[in-house]
Design a protein around this motif. Structure first.
Motif, PDB file in Angstrom:
ATOM      1  N   GLY A 150       0.766  -1.245   0.000  1.00  0.00           N
ATOM      2  CA  GLY A 150       0.000   0.000   0.000  1.00  0.00           C
ATOM      3  C   GLY A 150       0.789   1.281   0.000  1.00  0.00           C
ATOM      4  N   GLY A 151       2.105   1.198   0.235  1.00  0.00           N
ATOM      5  CA  GLY A 151       2.895   2.414   0.356  1.00  0.00           C
ATOM      6  C   GLY A 151       3.435   2.920  -0.963  1.00  0.00           C
ATOM      7  N   LYS A 152       3.404   4.247  -1.138  1.00  0.00           N
ATOM      8  CA  LYS A 152       3.940   4.860  -2.356  1.00  0.00           C
ATOM      9  C   LYS A 152       5.413   5.218  -2.211  1.00  0.00           C
ATOM     10  N   ASP A 153       5.834   5.468  -0.972  1.00  0.00           N
ATOM     11  CA  ASP A 153       7.236   5.755  -0.709  1.00  0.00           C
ATOM     12  C   ASP A 153       7.570   5.229   0.680  1.00  0.00           C
ATOM     13  N   SER A 154       8.813   5.394   1.111  1.00  0.00           N
ATOM     14  CA  SER A 154       9.240   4.823   2.382  1.00  0.00           C
ATOM     15  C   SER A 154       8.452   5.392   3.564  1.00  0.00           C
ATOM     16  N   HIS A 182       5.369   6.590   3.603  1.00  0.00           N
ATOM     17  CA  HIS A 182       4.014   6.036   3.569  1.00  0.00           C
ATOM     18  C   HIS A 182       4.013   4.575   3.991  1.00  0.00           C
ATOM     19  N   ARG A 183       4.996   3.822   3.547  1.00  0.00           N
ATOM     20  CA  ARG A 183       5.085   2.409   3.921  1.00  0.00           C
ATOM     21  C   ARG A 183       5.258   2.247   5.428  1.00  0.00           C
TER      22      ARG A 183
END
Length: 255
Positions: free
Chosen positions: A96-100, A102-103
Protein backbone atom coordinates in the motif's frame (compact mmCIF):
# COMPACT_ATOMS: atom_id res chain seq x y z
CA UNK A 1 27.43 -16.25 34.84
CA UNK A 2 24.82 -13.77 36.02
CA UNK A 3 25.33 -11.65 32.90
CA UNK A 4 24.93 -14.72 30.66
CA UNK A 5 21.71 -15.72 32.38
CA UNK A 6 20.45 -12.15 32.13
CA UNK A 7 21.05 -11.92 28.37
CA UNK A 8 19.66 -15.40 27.75
CA UNK A 9 16.51 -14.68 29.77
CA UNK A 10 15.99 -11.47 27.81
CA UNK A 11 16.17 -13.42 24.56
CA UNK A 12 13.80 -16.11 25.85
CA UNK A 13 11.25 -13.65 27.21
CA UNK A 14 11.32 -11.59 24.02
CA UNK A 15 10.93 -14.55 21.66
CA UNK A 16 8.41 -16.61 23.62
CA UNK A 17 5.45 -16.17 25.94
CA UNK A 18 6.57 -18.98 28.25
CA UNK A 19 7.56 -17.61 31.70
CA UNK A 20 11.15 -18.26 32.68
CA UNK A 21 11.85 -18.67 36.44
CA UNK A 22 14.17 -16.15 38.09
CA UNK A 23 14.25 -13.94 35.01
CA UNK A 24 12.77 -10.72 36.32
CA UNK A 25 14.93 -7.67 35.71
CA UNK A 26 14.29 -4.25 37.14
CA UNK A 27 16.20 -2.33 34.48
CA UNK A 28 16.99 -3.26 30.90
CA UNK A 29 19.13 -0.93 28.82
CA UNK A 30 19.60 -0.98 25.02
CA UNK A 31 23.02 -2.60 25.28
CA UNK A 32 21.54 -5.51 27.23
CA UNK A 33 18.85 -5.99 24.59
CA UNK A 34 21.46 -6.09 21.84
CA UNK A 35 23.61 -8.56 23.79
CA UNK A 36 20.63 -10.93 24.03
CA UNK A 37 20.85 -11.28 20.23
CA UNK A 38 23.69 -13.74 20.66
CA UNK A 39 21.31 -16.20 22.34
CA UNK A 40 18.62 -16.11 19.66
CA UNK A 41 19.71 -19.33 17.90
CA UNK A 42 19.96 -21.12 21.26
CA UNK A 43 16.38 -20.14 22.04
CA UNK A 44 15.52 -21.35 18.54
CA UNK A 45 17.07 -24.76 19.26
CA UNK A 46 15.03 -24.98 22.47
CA UNK A 47 11.90 -24.25 20.44
CA UNK A 48 13.06 -26.89 17.95
CA UNK A 49 13.38 -29.39 20.79
CA UNK A 50 9.78 -28.67 21.75
CA UNK A 51 8.75 -29.31 18.13
CA UNK A 52 10.66 -32.60 17.94
CA UNK A 53 9.21 -33.92 21.21
CA UNK A 54 5.72 -32.80 20.20
CA UNK A 55 6.16 -34.44 16.80
CA UNK A 56 7.09 -37.79 18.35
CA UNK A 57 4.16 -37.68 20.74
CA UNK A 58 1.58 -36.54 18.19
CA UNK A 59 2.65 -38.99 15.48
CA UNK A 60 2.13 -41.84 17.92
CA UNK A 61 -1.59 -41.06 18.14
CA UNK A 62 -2.48 -38.88 15.14
CA UNK A 63 -2.01 -38.83 11.39
CA UNK A 64 0.84 -36.86 9.84
CA UNK A 65 -1.41 -34.11 8.35
CA UNK A 66 -3.01 -33.47 11.75
CA UNK A 67 0.40 -33.54 13.43
CA UNK A 68 1.79 -30.99 10.97
CA UNK A 69 -1.07 -28.60 11.64
CA UNK A 70 -0.70 -28.98 15.39
CA UNK A 71 3.06 -28.37 15.17
CA UNK A 72 2.40 -25.08 13.41
CA UNK A 73 -0.15 -24.20 16.09
CA UNK A 74 2.29 -25.02 18.90
CA UNK A 75 4.99 -22.81 17.40
CA UNK A 76 2.59 -19.89 16.94
CA UNK A 77 1.22 -20.23 20.47
CA UNK A 78 4.62 -20.54 22.19
CA UNK A 79 6.03 -17.52 20.32
CA UNK A 80 2.86 -15.48 20.57
CA UNK A 81 2.72 -15.08 16.79
CA UNK A 82 5.31 -12.31 17.13
CA UNK A 83 6.93 -12.72 13.73
CA UNK A 84 3.71 -13.43 11.87
CA UNK A 85 2.55 -9.98 12.92
CA UNK A 86 5.73 -8.49 11.49
CA UNK A 87 5.19 -10.36 8.23
CA UNK A 88 1.63 -9.08 7.87
CA UNK A 89 2.64 -5.48 8.60
CA UNK A 90 5.53 -5.66 6.14
CA UNK A 91 3.32 -7.04 3.38
CA UNK A 92 0.75 -4.30 4.01
CA UNK A 93 3.47 -1.66 3.85
CA UNK A 94 4.90 -3.03 0.62
CA UNK A 95 1.50 -3.34 -1.01
CA UNK A 96 0.00 0.00 0.00
CA UNK A 97 2.89 2.41 0.36
CA UNK A 98 3.94 4.86 -2.36
CA UNK A 99 7.24 5.75 -0.71
CA UNK A 100 9.24 4.82 2.38
CA UNK A 101 7.42 7.31 4.65
CA UNK A 102 4.01 6.04 3.57
CA UNK A 103 5.08 2.41 3.92
CA UNK A 104 6.33 3.00 7.46
CA UNK A 105 3.07 4.74 8.39
CA UNK A 106 1.05 1.77 7.13
CA UNK A 107 3.23 -0.63 9.11
CA UNK A 108 2.59 1.41 12.27
CA UNK A 109 -1.16 0.77 11.94
CA UNK A 110 -2.20 -1.94 14.39
CA UNK A 111 -4.89 -3.22 12.03
CA UNK A 112 -3.97 -5.91 9.51
CA UNK A 113 -5.08 -5.15 5.96
CA UNK A 114 -6.60 -7.58 3.49
CA UNK A 115 -3.32 -8.12 1.66
CA UNK A 116 -1.43 -8.67 4.92
CA UNK A 117 -4.04 -11.22 6.03
CA UNK A 118 -3.76 -12.97 2.68
CA UNK A 119 0.00 -13.07 3.13
CA UNK A 120 -0.42 -14.72 6.53
CA UNK A 121 -2.70 -17.39 5.06
CA UNK A 122 -0.23 -18.07 2.27
CA UNK A 123 2.67 -18.19 4.74
CA UNK A 124 0.94 -20.75 6.94
CA UNK A 125 -0.07 -22.74 3.85
CA UNK A 126 3.52 -22.77 2.59
CA UNK A 127 4.73 -23.89 6.01
CA UNK A 128 2.20 -26.72 6.02
CA UNK A 129 3.21 -27.73 2.49
CA UNK A 130 6.86 -27.73 3.51
CA UNK A 131 6.20 -29.90 6.57
CA UNK A 132 4.17 -32.33 4.47
CA UNK A 133 7.05 -32.66 1.98
CA UNK A 134 9.80 -33.32 4.51
CA UNK A 135 11.86 -36.45 3.78
CA UNK A 136 11.32 -39.03 6.57
CA UNK A 137 15.04 -39.23 7.31
CA UNK A 138 15.43 -35.48 7.77
CA UNK A 139 12.19 -34.58 9.53
CA UNK A 140 13.43 -34.35 13.10
CA UNK A 141 16.70 -32.65 12.15
CA UNK A 142 14.81 -29.95 10.28
CA UNK A 143 12.26 -29.44 13.04
CA UNK A 144 15.11 -29.04 15.50
CA UNK A 145 17.06 -26.53 13.39
CA UNK A 146 14.25 -24.55 11.75
CA UNK A 147 13.42 -22.10 14.60
CA UNK A 148 17.13 -21.47 15.21
CA UNK A 149 17.71 -20.62 11.54
CA UNK A 150 14.84 -18.14 11.57
CA UNK A 151 15.98 -16.38 14.71
CA UNK A 152 19.60 -16.31 13.60
CA UNK A 153 18.47 -14.60 10.39
CA UNK A 154 17.25 -11.65 12.48
CA UNK A 155 20.69 -11.28 14.04
CA UNK A 156 22.45 -11.28 10.65
CA UNK A 157 19.76 -8.96 9.30
CA UNK A 158 20.36 -6.41 12.06
CA UNK A 159 24.10 -6.08 11.47
CA UNK A 160 25.28 -2.81 9.89
CA UNK A 161 21.81 -1.47 9.02
CA UNK A 162 19.93 1.66 10.07
CA UNK A 163 16.61 2.11 11.81
CA UNK A 164 14.35 4.33 9.67
CA UNK A 165 12.11 5.99 12.28
CA UNK A 166 13.59 9.09 13.98
CA UNK A 167 11.44 8.53 17.07
CA UNK A 168 12.95 5.08 17.52
CA UNK A 169 11.30 1.81 18.42
CA UNK A 170 11.93 -1.54 20.06
CA UNK A 171 14.13 -2.79 17.22
CA UNK A 172 16.21 0.39 17.17
CA UNK A 173 18.02 -0.69 20.35
CA UNK A 174 18.98 -4.02 18.79
CA UNK A 175 20.11 -2.45 15.53
CA UNK A 176 22.03 0.41 17.11
CA UNK A 177 23.96 -1.57 19.70
CA UNK A 178 24.46 -4.99 18.10
CA UNK A 179 28.17 -5.82 17.95
CA UNK A 180 30.25 -8.17 15.86
CA UNK A 181 30.66 -10.27 19.01
CA UNK A 182 26.89 -10.84 19.14
CA UNK A 183 26.80 -11.88 15.48
CA UNK A 184 29.75 -14.26 15.92
CA UNK A 185 28.26 -15.78 19.06
CA UNK A 186 24.90 -16.35 17.38
CA UNK A 187 26.55 -17.86 14.30
CA UNK A 188 28.75 -20.17 16.35
CA UNK A 189 25.77 -21.45 18.34
CA UNK A 190 23.84 -22.01 15.12
CA UNK A 191 26.79 -23.75 13.45
CA UNK A 192 27.31 -26.11 16.39
CA UNK A 193 23.65 -27.07 16.45
CA UNK A 194 23.50 -27.57 12.69
CA UNK A 195 26.67 -29.65 12.61
CA UNK A 196 25.27 -31.86 15.35
CA UNK A 197 21.98 -32.35 13.49
CA UNK A 198 23.25 -32.62 9.89
CA UNK A 199 26.50 -33.18 7.98
CA UNK A 200 29.04 -30.41 8.75
CA UNK A 201 29.46 -29.54 5.06
CA UNK A 202 25.70 -29.14 4.69
CA UNK A 203 25.69 -26.85 7.70
CA UNK A 204 28.44 -24.62 6.30
CA UNK A 205 26.88 -24.41 2.84
CA UNK A 206 23.44 -23.68 4.28
CA UNK A 207 24.79 -20.87 6.48
CA UNK A 208 26.66 -19.28 3.57
CA UNK A 209 23.63 -19.47 1.28
CA UNK A 210 21.36 -17.97 3.92
CA UNK A 211 23.78 -15.12 4.67
CA UNK A 212 23.64 -14.11 1.00
CA UNK A 213 19.84 -14.34 0.96
CA UNK A 214 19.41 -12.45 4.25
CA UNK A 215 21.71 -9.60 3.27
CA UNK A 216 19.97 -9.29 -0.09
CA UNK A 217 16.58 -9.03 1.63
CA UNK A 218 17.97 -6.46 4.08
CA UNK A 219 19.42 -4.45 1.19
CA UNK A 220 16.03 -4.43 -0.53
CA UNK A 221 14.22 -3.50 2.69
CA UNK A 222 16.62 -0.61 3.27
CA UNK A 223 15.83 0.78 -0.17
CA UNK A 224 12.07 0.36 0.23
CA UNK A 225 11.66 1.46 3.87
CA UNK A 226 14.72 3.61 4.41
CA UNK A 227 16.07 1.08 6.90
CA UNK A 228 15.15 -2.05 8.85
CA UNK A 229 12.34 -2.16 11.42
CA UNK A 230 11.21 -4.79 13.87
CA UNK A 231 8.45 -5.78 11.46
CA UNK A 232 11.01 -6.36 8.72
CA UNK A 233 13.07 -8.53 11.06
CA UNK A 234 9.98 -10.54 11.95
CA UNK A 235 9.17 -10.98 8.28
CA UNK A 236 12.78 -12.06 7.70
CA UNK A 237 12.37 -14.79 10.30
CA UNK A 238 9.23 -16.07 8.57
CA UNK A 239 10.69 -15.92 5.06
CA UNK A 240 13.86 -17.75 6.15
CA UNK A 241 11.92 -20.56 7.80
CA UNK A 242 9.56 -20.95 4.83
CA UNK A 243 12.39 -21.07 2.29
CA UNK A 244 14.31 -23.64 4.34
CA UNK A 245 11.16 -25.76 4.67
CA UNK A 246 10.37 -25.63 0.97
CA UNK A 247 13.97 -26.41 0.00
CA UNK A 248 14.38 -29.20 2.57
CA UNK A 249 13.71 -32.13 0.18
CA UNK A 250 16.36 -30.82 -2.23
CA UNK A 251 18.79 -30.03 0.58
CA UNK A 252 18.50 -33.51 2.08
CA UNK A 253 18.95 -35.30 -1.25
CA UNK A 254 21.62 -33.10 -2.86
CA UNK A 255 23.90 -31.85 -0.11
Amino acid sequence: MKAMWSSFSLAWNFLTIVPLPFSRQSHVNPQMLATSFGWYPFVGFLLGTILVMSDRLLLSVLSEPMTNMLLLTILVVVTGGLHLDGLADTIDGLAGGKDSTHRLAIMRDSQVGAIGATGLILAIGLRYTGLSSLPPGGRESLLFCLPALGRWSMVVGSWKVSYPRPEGGVASAFIQYISVRDVIMATMILAMGLMWAVHPMRAVLLILALVIMIRFIVWGASRLFGGVTGDVLGALNEVTEIIVLLCAPWLVNRL
